[in-house]
Design a protein around this motif. Sequence first.
Motif, PDB file in Angstrom:
ATOM      1  N   PRO A  30     -14.369   5.651 -15.589  1.00 48.23           N
ATOM      2  CA  PRO A  30     -14.629   5.422 -14.171  1.00 48.23           C
ATOM      3  C   PRO A  30     -13.416   5.754 -13.314  1.00 48.23           C
ATOM      4  O   PRO A  30     -13.522   6.279 -12.222  1.00 48.23           O
ATOM      5  CB  PRO A  30     -14.978   3.943 -14.074  1.00 48.23           C
ATOM      6  CG  PRO A  30     -14.747   3.347 -15.427  1.00 48.23           C
ATOM      7  CD  PRO A  30     -14.569   4.438 -16.404  1.00 48.23           C
ATOM      8  N   GLN A  31     -12.224   5.446 -13.779  1.00 47.89           N
ATOM      9  CA  GLN A  31     -11.009   5.925 -13.134  1.00 47.89           C
ATOM     10  C   GLN A  31     -10.001   6.317 -14.195  1.00 47.89           C
ATOM     11  O   GLN A  31     -10.009   5.761 -15.283  1.00 47.89           O
ATOM     12  CB  GLN A  31     -10.442   4.899 -12.156  1.00 47.89           C
ATOM     13  CG  GLN A  31     -10.432   3.478 -12.658  1.00 47.89           C
ATOM     14  CD  GLN A  31     -10.030   2.518 -11.548  1.00 47.89           C
ATOM     15  OE1 GLN A  31      -9.238   2.849 -10.684  1.00 47.89           O
ATOM     16  NE2 GLN A  31     -10.570   1.332 -11.569  1.00 47.89           N
ATOM     17  N   PRO A  32      -9.134   7.306 -13.870  1.00 45.43           N
ATOM     18  CA  PRO A  32      -8.191   7.789 -14.870  1.00 45.43           C
ATOM     19  C   PRO A  32      -7.332   6.642 -15.400  1.00 45.43           C
ATOM     20  O   PRO A  32      -6.875   5.795 -14.641  1.00 45.43           O
ATOM     21  CB  PRO A  32      -7.339   8.795 -14.109  1.00 45.43           C
ATOM     22  CG  PRO A  32      -8.095   9.130 -12.885  1.00 45.43           C
ATOM     23  CD  PRO A  32      -8.974   7.973 -12.583  1.00 45.43           C
TER      24      PRO A  32
ATOM     25  N   GLU B 196      -5.692  15.166  -3.514  1.00 43.79           N
ATOM     26  CA  GLU B 196      -6.811  14.416  -4.091  1.00 43.79           C
ATOM     27  C   GLU B 196      -8.129  14.770  -3.428  1.00 43.79           C
ATOM     28  O   GLU B 196      -9.162  14.869  -4.082  1.00 43.79           O
ATOM     29  CB  GLU B 196      -6.575  12.902  -3.910  1.00 43.79           C
ATOM     30  CG  GLU B 196      -5.326  12.376  -4.571  1.00 43.79           C
ATOM     31  CD  GLU B 196      -5.613  11.868  -5.964  1.00 43.79           C
ATOM     32  OE1 GLU B 196      -6.758  11.980  -6.403  1.00 43.79           O
ATOM     33  OE2 GLU B 196      -4.665  11.372  -6.592  1.00 43.79           O
ATOM     34  N   ALA B 197      -8.121  14.873  -2.103  1.00 40.58           N
ATOM     35  CA  ALA B 197      -9.369  15.072  -1.370  1.00 40.58           C
ATOM     36  C   ALA B 197      -9.066  15.810  -0.071  1.00 40.58           C
ATOM     37  O   ALA B 197      -8.803  15.182   0.945  1.00 40.58           O
ATOM     38  CB  ALA B 197     -10.024  13.716  -1.078  1.00 40.58           C
TER      39      ALA B 197
ATOM     40  N   PRO C 298     -11.755   9.501  -3.572  1.00 41.44           N
ATOM     41  CA  PRO C 298     -12.289   8.711  -4.691  1.00 41.44           C
ATOM     42  C   PRO C 298     -11.236   8.226  -5.689  1.00 41.44           C
ATOM     43  O   PRO C 298     -11.367   7.146  -6.230  1.00 41.44           O
ATOM     44  CB  PRO C 298     -13.291   9.654  -5.366  1.00 41.44           C
ATOM     45  CG  PRO C 298     -13.048  10.992  -4.789  1.00 41.44           C
ATOM     46  CD  PRO C 298     -12.384  10.817  -3.471  1.00 41.44           C
ATOM     47  N   GLU C 299     -10.191   9.017  -5.926  1.00 40.17           N
ATOM     48  CA  GLU C 299      -9.241   8.617  -6.969  1.00 40.17           C
ATOM     49  C   GLU C 299      -8.115   7.753  -6.420  1.00 40.17           C
ATOM     50  O   GLU C 299      -7.238   7.322  -7.155  1.00 40.17           O
ATOM     51  CB  GLU C 299      -8.675   9.860  -7.670  1.00 40.17           C
ATOM     52  CG  GLU C 299      -9.792  10.720  -8.229  1.00 40.17           C
ATOM     53  CD  GLU C 299      -9.452  11.392  -9.531  1.00 40.17           C
ATOM     54  OE1 GLU C 299      -8.268  11.524  -9.848  1.00 40.17           O
ATOM     55  OE2 GLU C 299     -10.409  11.792 -10.239  1.00 40.17           O
TER      56      GLU C 299
ATOM     57  N   ASN D 136      -8.262  -1.174  -6.882  1.00 39.37           N
ATOM     58  CA  ASN D 136      -9.202  -0.320  -7.597  1.00 39.37           C
ATOM     59  C   ASN D 136      -9.472   0.976  -6.847  1.00 39.37           C
ATOM     60  O   ASN D 136      -9.441   1.018  -5.619  1.00 39.37           O
ATOM     61  CB  ASN D 136     -10.511  -1.065  -7.812  1.00 39.37           C
ATOM     62  CG  ASN D 136     -10.413  -2.013  -8.984  1.00 39.37           C
ATOM     63  OD1 ASN D 136      -9.630  -2.961  -8.945  1.00 39.37           O
ATOM     64  ND2 ASN D 136     -11.157  -1.746 -10.031  1.00 39.37           N
ATOM     65  N   ALA D 137      -9.737   2.028  -7.623  1.00 36.49           N
ATOM     66  CA  ALA D 137     -10.011   3.328  -7.027  1.00 36.49           C
ATOM     67  C   ALA D 137     -11.330   3.266  -6.264  1.00 36.49           C
ATOM     68  O   ALA D 137     -12.280   2.610  -6.701  1.00 36.49           O
ATOM     69  CB  ALA D 137     -10.080   4.402  -8.101  1.00 36.49           C
TER      70      ALA D 137
ATOM     71  N   SER E 243     -14.547   4.042  -8.073  1.00 34.74           N
ATOM     72  CA  SER E 243     -15.107   3.142  -9.075  1.00 34.74           C
ATOM     73  C   SER E 243     -16.109   2.182  -8.456  1.00 34.74           C
ATOM     74  O   SER E 243     -16.789   1.451  -9.157  1.00 34.74           O
ATOM     75  CB  SER E 243     -13.988   2.352  -9.765  1.00 34.74           C
ATOM     76  OG  SER E 243     -13.400   1.439  -8.867  1.00 34.74           O
TER      77      SER E 243
END
Lengths: 366, 510
Positions: A8-10, A235-236, B351-352, B400-401, B404
């Motif tokens: 779900p996340q690195p 990232e985005a 998102p990350e 939290n990311a 997620s």
Amino acid sequence: MIRLEKRPQPSKVWGTLTPVLAVIATMIAGGILFWMLGKDPLEAIRTIFWDPLFHETFGPYSRPQLLVKAGPLILIAIGLSLGFRAGIWNIGAEGQYIMGAICGAAVGLAFYPSESILIFPAMVLAGAIGGWAWAMIPGVLKVKFGTNEILVSLMLVYVAENILASVSQGLLKNPDGMGFPGSRNFRDFPAAYNTDLIEGTGMHWGVAAAFIAVILAYILLTRHMLGFQVRLTGEAPRAAKFAGVNPTRLILFCLGTSGALAGLAGLFEVSGPSGQVSIDFNAGYGFTAIIVAFLGRLHPIGILLAGLLMALTYIGGELAQLMLGLPGAAIQMFQGMLMFFLLAMDMLSHYRVRWKTPVAAKEGAK
Amino acid sequence: MTGDMRQGDALMTLEGLTKAYPGVLANDQVSFSLLPGEVHALLGENGAGKSTLVKMIYGLVKPDAGQMTLNGDDFTPVNPAAARAAGVAMVFQHFSLFDALSVAENIALGMDNPPSTRELASRIREVSQAYGLPLDPDRIVGDLSAGERQRVEIIRCLLQNPKLLIMDEPTSVLTPQEVEILFETLRKLTSEGTSILYISHKLEEIRALCEHATILRHGVVVDTCDPREKSARELAELMVGDKLHVPSRDPAEPGAVALSLSGVSMPSPSEFGTDLRNVSLEVRKGEVLGIGGVAGNGQDELLAVMSGEARAQDGSITLAGEEINTLSPGARRARGLLTAPEERLGHSAAPEMSLIENALLTGSVREKLVDRGFLRWNKTEKFARRIIEAFDVRTPGPDNAAGSLSGGNLQKFVIGREVLQNPDVLVVNQPTWGVDAAAAASIRQSLLDLAHKGAAVIVISQDLDELMEISDRFTALNEGRLARPVPTQGLSVEEIGLMMGGAEDGEVAA
């Protein structure tokens, strides 16, 4: 059955663990390579990783070399990592390194044989500007015409190499050199020489600059808005635009900074360890720094460690060539393996490896 | 149970279907049956397991446990081709068509043994006439509207004479008139004995079309019912498993004009986008302006021109009387114009990155999270916590990311981030897209509360029910043009359809 499952996340744990695993895997695969070449793999690995630091005879010579080699690698890689984080790919640090060296050296040589204490600072400034200007070419072309910075910066490396060949046989050639190519040696020009700050350690101004760059980059990325914008853009990109990041400014900042740092590295090298502008003074640091940047996860502290490790493989590799007669290509392959394993291991931080069948996984979920 | 009683003459039965993904049981012992010729609704919130279930029926996903039968025989499709061969067809929510090819060529590509082009074209004409789905086989798909593209997909399925047709959210891209045409087709199909498994979250449509509904919650069948006998609200509560909070509002007197666009034109920055043409609108303090329209009619461009991500080529945009067209997104935020784009992952949020970093993303200016270029992480974390608490964002913590979080929770975070900055004008695009019913209700309520406190709110949405519920005035985007806004109260479905530009299609079919 082995299956890969996206996390779900690195994973942060694997993110820091994978470079270590990559080094271990490189040692194993490298050992096999050396064994197939008919060498004792353990001895070869020891010669590369252990002897440069701790061997009775070679240690005292190799240890300073570690900093001499790691300094430029770290300095360049720190600059590159900023751009790489934002998705701006400066592949031409080698060219910026050469141009920085030429510009800085030219300023110094113009004042030969002055003894002014201002000469060295002026050279440093000129070196940074030289690298910056060379990196601005792909930068300006990208923001004005949308050209690809990868191609432009890479091709400019070859232009820079030709300029280097030209000036070391012409403009900057030592007038007292009896016709040999190459500039005056800075060892005979104390005001312009980049000497060891602490005698016998290899710790010259360039190494100090590298450490300062690590600290500044760390602060920039974790505490400053500009660093946040760099990370956000990587990232985005759409989110960055939405947040109000100005892409033009960011591109010019990243390319400019990496160019200036590469230029500095070139100046410190040419005025110190190399000693003169010569056709082949550049040792490919600009390209190796790309590996260092990724090996260090584009993180300043990681780059510091990666730079030291990469320098170690250089010195150890030379030692292995000398002691064991390993071919130079084998050492290059060994370094390439490091990059290969690092990228392959990257998977572990984004994916989880499952050995079980899906049904068993279900029970775990319940 | 109803399922057992209906099993004898069923077309398809599902018995104990179970499918687990890591960390989640997507389907747990799902059993129900489908009668020949019925329209069976599969109801549930996002993440309830509807998609997993139909993917198992269509052979895209292999169940971990359970059996299926088709016409009394064991049915275990190993892939979609096997499912199609057995008579199961599916129309996906997202179309899989090639823009550069003709209708006939696209249909041929999706067939296992396509006939010659001429024969196929004549069969397409036959089927399209028989089912009231006007479609020219020689037209290039790139030139078709969303509704026409869907017809291509449906006709592709019908050419295989399916016994079971699965439709996943088929009306999300259609105007009300196109929906009527589709329903006529589906009714005709069922009268010929084809069963339809219909997935939707539009409850009024399900009440109008379906005879039977199976309700999924967290992968489990929680209820079955006849949707015609329930109200939309009762259905929603079955889905959510809880009393549903209906947004309430006290209509306030609209104040001065907060944001106005006049004659705004802008070529789309994206190759497949829609250019904005001469868009004018005004939104006043304390009111909610709803902008409807089928996706791809310039919604993203309209938001971008207001957020500052794009500049209008012609026309002017004024915020409280001040021209802002040349201002950057940051400068617009400083002046009180906040926006929330449709796409959460990668546009309104990274998102990350953590929720703290995402709070900084748009909050840096108004919440003063930056001091002479340096980030004030403590203050940013407090802001993130404030959003999480005030908007009931379910997450273990602000570290939290963003990626997620579930869609609904992340959307609550994104809307909360903007609302808590006390905007003078808030523009949101598809605020409840892909969001579960409970979260959607709370997001709508927060938009209404914001307007009540005196902010001007613009809601761009494809969900007409949502717009009817919360907006004071309504308008619609059609091919980059904006209709003249009219009061929402007393607006009929026909008028809305005309504003959305579905008139031509509707007339052809009528």
